[in-house]
Scaffold this motif. Structure first.
Motif, mmCIF file in Angstrom:
data_model
loop_
_atom_site.group_PDB
_atom_site.id
_atom_site.type_symbol
_atom_site.label_atom_id
_atom_site.label_comp_id
_atom_site.label_asym_id
_atom_site.label_seq_id
_atom_site.Cartn_x
_atom_site.Cartn_y
_atom_site.Cartn_z
ATOM 1 N N LEU A 1 -37.289 48.178 56.455
ATOM 2 C CA LEU A 1 -35.986 47.355 56.870
ATOM 3 C C LEU A 1 -35.118 46.902 55.640
ATOM 4 O O LEU A 1 -35.728 46.862 54.446
ATOM 5 N N TYR A 2 -33.931 46.691 55.954
ATOM 6 C CA TYR A 2 -32.898 46.397 55.127
ATOM 7 C C TYR A 2 -32.051 45.154 55.403
ATOM 8 O O TYR A 2 -31.764 44.945 56.603
ATOM 9 N N GLN A 3 -31.567 44.490 54.319
ATOM 10 C CA GLN A 3 -30.821 43.518 55.017
ATOM 11 C C GLN A 3 -29.324 43.603 53.927
ATOM 12 O O GLN A 3 -29.764 43.501 52.875
ATOM 13 N N GLY A 4 -28.164 43.577 54.695
ATOM 14 C CA GLY A 4 -27.152 43.708 53.901
ATOM 15 C C GLY A 4 -26.386 42.010 53.599
ATOM 16 O O GLY A 4 -27.004 41.079 54.237
ATOM 17 N N ALA A 5 -25.724 41.912 52.758
ATOM 18 C CA ALA A 5 -24.794 40.824 52.375
ATOM 19 C C ALA A 5 -24.145 40.419 53.589
ATOM 20 O O ALA A 5 -23.289 41.081 54.007
ATOM 21 N N ALA A 6 -24.487 39.227 54.161
ATOM 22 C CA ALA A 6 -23.680 38.650 55.413
ATOM 23 C C ALA A 6 -23.925 37.201 55.525
ATOM 24 O O ALA A 6 -24.781 36.657 54.743
ATOM 25 N N PRO A 7 -23.104 36.634 56.222
ATOM 26 C CA PRO A 7 -23.392 35.187 56.336
ATOM 27 C C PRO A 7 -24.639 34.794 56.942
ATOM 28 O O PRO A 7 -25.231 35.724 57.720
#
Length: 194
Positions: free
Chosen positions: A117-123
């Motif tokens: 699982l990955y998480q990108g820069a976002a609000p």
């Protein structure tokens, strides 16, 4: 494809990230790390002009949840294998397009013989999550004598190197999508809710 309607609409978008893609830059690097390096060449394309136009129009359709399927990873940044980050202008174009789109987007990708699982820069109100899932029949644990641990700034938890599949369960009552990596026994081994 749109499933459901109104406040419970789910849009599933399948991208072709190989047919129109320009060649990736391939200098020699150690094989356990990967075989490509990013290039900032403005002539590079991941989707081709027609598919970009189609995607832009498709994302204008109202949906509470979008599942964007890319055969190669979008957010992962800890390896040199085939991925959107090898064409950084195209990757940023996609991320900008998704950021300007209403609803929650979950990216599903593969082509790594592992799951993560990955998480990108976002609000914070609209996190961009990527579920990489592969493979049911040829996991890295069965084909690699040495496994180089997955790293990177976008990686959540750790990668899973055994047989796996992805699972997304939507709870409309609580407005949550449970995103899971499951092992061959159908047991969750990594998970996140958005």
């Amino acid at each position: 494809v749109m499933i459901g309607e109104g406040a419970n609409a789910v849009q599933i978008i399948l991208l072709d990230t190989r047919f129109f893609r320009t060649a990736l830059k391939t200098p020699w690097i150690p094989p356990l790390v990967g075989r490509y390096i990013p290039t900032d060449d403005p002539a590079q394309s991941m989707l081709g002009a027609e598919q970009w136009q189609w995607l832009t129009e498709a994302l204008k359709q109202p949906a509470a949840l979008r599942i964007l399927v890319s055969s190669v990873q979008v957010l992962a940044d800890g390896h040199q294998w085939e991925a959107w980050r090898m064409l950084p202008r195209e990757q940023q174009r996609l991320l900008d397009l998704l950021a300007a789109t209403d609803g929650q987007t979950v990216i599903v990708s593969g082509d790594r013989h592992l799951a993560a699982l990955y998480q990108g820069a976002a609000p914070a109100t609209k996190p961009l999550i990527e579920l990489t899932t592969s493979s049911l029949n040829l996991p890295l644990s069965e084909i690699a004598a040495v496994i180089t641990e997955e790293t990177g700034s976008t990686l959540l938890d750790s990668a899973f190197y055994e047989a796996n599949f992805g699972w997304i369960e939507i709870d409309w009552t609580h407005r949550l999508a449970q995103i899971e990596i499951r092992n061959q026994n159908n047991e969750p081994v990594r998970q996140i809710a958005v």
